[in-house]
Scaffold this motif. Structure first.
Motif, PDB file in Angstrom:
ATOM      1  N   LEU A  82       0.885  -1.229  -0.149  1.00  0.00           N
ATOM      2  CA  LEU A  82      -0.190  -0.087   0.026  1.00  0.00           C
ATOM      3  C   LEU A  82       0.858   1.186  -0.003  1.00  0.00           C
ATOM      4  CD1 LEU A  82      -2.863  -0.978   2.693  1.00  0.00           C
ATOM      5  CD2 LEU A  82      -3.078  -0.652   0.039  1.00  0.00           C
ATOM      6  N   VAL A  83       1.968   1.121   0.845  1.00  0.00           N
ATOM      7  CA  VAL A  83       2.837   2.203   0.812  1.00  0.00           C
ATOM      8  C   VAL A  83       3.460   2.522  -0.334  1.00  0.00           C
ATOM      9  CG1 VAL A  83       4.937   3.318   1.664  1.00  0.00           C
ATOM     10  CG2 VAL A  83       3.251   2.476   3.533  1.00  0.00           C
ATOM     11  N   ALA A  84       3.902   1.317  -1.044  1.00  0.00           N
ATOM     12  CA  ALA A  84       4.699   1.551  -2.420  1.00  0.00           C
ATOM     13  C   ALA A  84       3.572   2.261  -3.475  1.00  0.00           C
ATOM     14  CB  ALA A  84       5.097   0.115  -2.996  1.00  0.00           C
ATOM     15  N   SER A  85       2.701   1.830  -3.385  1.00  0.00           N
ATOM     16  CA  SER A  85       1.493   2.243  -4.192  1.00  0.00           C
ATOM     17  C   SER A  85       1.117   3.696  -3.923  1.00  0.00           C
ATOM     18  CB  SER A  85       0.246   1.524  -4.153  1.00  0.00           C
ATOM     19  OG  SER A  85      -0.877   2.101  -4.816  1.00  0.00           O
ATOM     20  N   LYS A  86       0.897   4.074  -2.815  1.00  0.00           N
ATOM     21  CA  LYS A  86       0.613   5.434  -2.326  1.00  0.00           C
ATOM     22  C   LYS A  86       1.913   6.515  -2.826  1.00  0.00           C
ATOM     23  CE  LYS A  86      -0.170   5.812   1.668  1.00  0.00           C
ATOM     24  NZ  LYS A  86      -0.571   5.896   3.317  1.00  0.00           N
ATOM     25  N   THR A  87       2.959   5.993  -2.289  1.00  0.00           N
ATOM     26  CA  THR A  87       4.136   6.732  -2.662  1.00  0.00           C
ATOM     27  C   THR A  87       4.666   6.843  -4.282  1.00  0.00           C
ATOM     28  OG1 THR A  87       5.103   5.983  -0.557  1.00  0.00           O
ATOM     29  CG2 THR A  87       6.795   7.065  -2.021  1.00  0.00           C
TER      30      THR A  87
END
Length: 132
Positions: free
Chosen positions: A85-90
């Motif tokens: 999720l963090v990879a996607s958001k970032t």
């Protein structure tokens, strides 16, 4: 494909020893090595790769040092989902709306050179296929 230049990631992976700690990533987490941090929360940190392989190349690492994706447990499921999720958001924050690649290397043959789980996020150019 080529294994890359001498001293490259593949060569580093051949020399890397699992369990040799603290890793460079634990030193980034404790602040003893500087990094260009672009996201952080209580579970993970994202920072720019020091040897970028694409116009945008950052890493997402858990604060808890899991050595390899092949060593995860059922109890890691929430954390692993959070890393994605963090990879996607970032990636979105970095302007990668036309797509990107997420890579996790595991072990020697996977060219893992640091034994602290990390997601590479690469974008800003057309990726080739097959990888590796």
């Amino acid at each position: 494909g080529s294994d890359g230049p001498p001293g490259g990631e593949v060569e580093k992976a051949q020399r890397a020893a699992e369990g040799s700690s603290p890793t460079i990533f634990s030193k980034i987490l404790d602040g003893s090595i500087p990094a260009n941090i672009i996201y952080k929360d209580d579970q993970c940190v994202a920072f720019r790769d020091v040897a970028p392989q694409a116009p945008v190349h950052f890493l997402v690492i858990p604060r808890r040092p899991i050595p390899r994706i092949s060593r995860v447990a059922e109890s890691d499921a929430q954390l692993l989902g959070h890393l994605l999720l963090v990879a996607s958001k970032t990636a979105k924050a970095e302007g990668l709306e036309d797509g990107y690649r997420v890579v996790i290397n595991d072990g020697k043959q996977g060219a893992q050179s640091v034994y602290h789980l990390h997601l590479h996020v690469l974008g800003g150019r057309q990726m080739g296929w097959p990888p590796g």
